[in-house]
Write an enzyme that holds these catalytic residues in place. Sequence first.
Site, short mmCIF file in Angstrom:
data_model
loop_
_atom_site.label_atom_id
_atom_site.label_comp_id
_atom_site.label_asym_id
_atom_site.label_seq_id
_atom_site.Cartn_x
_atom_site.Cartn_y
_atom_site.Cartn_z
N TRP A 93 0.72 -1.11 -0.05
CA TRP A 93 -0.03 -0.02 -0.09
C TRP A 93 0.75 1.16 0.19
O TRP A 93 0.57 2.02 -0.60
CB TRP A 93 -0.82 -0.02 1.19
CG TRP A 93 -1.82 -1.55 1.29
CD1 TRP A 93 -1.84 -2.26 2.15
CD2 TRP A 93 -2.71 -1.64 0.16
NE1 TRP A 93 -2.54 -3.36 1.79
CE2 TRP A 93 -3.12 -3.00 0.59
CE3 TRP A 93 -3.19 -1.09 -0.94
CZ2 TRP A 93 -4.12 -3.72 -0.23
CZ3 TRP A 93 -4.20 -1.84 -1.72
CH2 TRP A 93 -4.54 -3.03 -1.47
N ASP A 97 -0.94 6.95 6.62
CA ASP A 97 -1.98 5.93 6.47
C ASP A 97 -1.82 5.06 7.41
O ASP A 97 -1.00 4.10 7.74
CB ASP A 97 -1.60 5.08 5.02
CG ASP A 97 -2.57 4.00 4.76
OD1 ASP A 97 -3.52 3.82 5.43
OD2 ASP A 97 -2.58 3.58 3.83
N LYS A 144 -11.20 -1.92 8.93
CA LYS A 144 -10.56 -2.85 10.04
C LYS A 144 -10.92 -2.39 11.46
O LYS A 144 -11.69 -3.30 11.92
CB LYS A 144 -8.97 -2.19 10.01
CG LYS A 144 -8.58 -2.19 8.35
CD LYS A 144 -8.30 -3.76 8.04
CE LYS A 144 -7.44 -3.80 6.98
NZ LYS A 144 -7.59 -3.25 5.55
#
Length: 364
Positions: free
Chosen positions: A102, A169, A193
């Site tokens: 990511w 992030d 999440k």
Amino acid sequence: MKKHNYSAGPCILPQEVFEKSAQAVLNFNDSDLSILEISHRSKDFVAVMDEARSLVLELLGLEGKGYQALFLQGGASMEFLRVPYNLMKTDGKAAYLDTGTWANNAIKEAKLFGETVVVGSSAAQNYNNIPTDYTIPSDANYFHCTSNNTIFGTQMKSFPQTDVPIVCDMSSDIFSRSLDFSKFDIIYAGAQKNMGAAGTTLVVVKEEILGKSGRAIPSILDYEKHIKAESMYNTPAVFAVYTCLLTLQWLKNKGGITAIEKLNEAKANLLYNEIDRNPLFVGTADKKDRSIMNATFLLVDAKNQDTFDKMWKEAGISGIAGHRSVGGYRASMYNALPLESVQVLVDVMKKLEEVHSNQSQLAE
């Protein structure tokens, strides 16, 4: 039988969130309307959005410190684009730390806007560690990092001291551990999440860093426009925001981040101790960088895979297959996963060792 849900995301959420959100689908706030059909401009939903945004800042300790919380759309992947649009100057540059898939995707987007300096990378080691020997250029418009790496099971344990704005992030570990969140100028995280249902993205932004890029920013990508519209510039993901509110309320009632951090550390210690003790398993991430959210591990001998897979499935365990980039297994232990579920997995690992030992003795 209860399923022990180790899915990497979308993932386990608190039982009370399922129950309250299910009721809201049928009848929200005794309105005889479903949460799925009410107007996002209705008094009831505006109250949901306002409380969710307020709770974010309260739980992160950022109230009254110049931050705004936004619930936007497009996932963390949209923030890969939105961040450089808002922060990278027309003739500027940005610094990125490459710690996984990511982070690498974020770097690709930034390169579309200007000079993008990768200050450190663990790609050569298949991202099994967090680089520490790097320097952030003092003239960078911002420094971007990824706090936790779901695929490779690594996590940043500390963050650099720098005068450059820090963007992080935190999609897979937000609200899981105590940090000085005021060190960050932008935090963003996909909801699926530790926050709620997939479909919305949390962005926490320090207002004073905005409006300095010199770029013409499309309205839907402009943080300032979203702040002015109080996360209602376009129709928000109503149900996803509502489940976020319920999860944030659950976390506050649990004692907040400090309390959940203790539980998360207990879960991680229980599993990592077994991985290190059991001769049939080996961890994939450097020990110093192991994630408390995502534990990645392998069988030492692949011949045990069929037996182990059968055992954990029979125990009601779900979602521990590893990502194809690493293989093996990945146990995601997000906030709502109980310690009892980790104990079930550990017991299965011990049982495999026992079975293997008995088979070895018979072979002799």
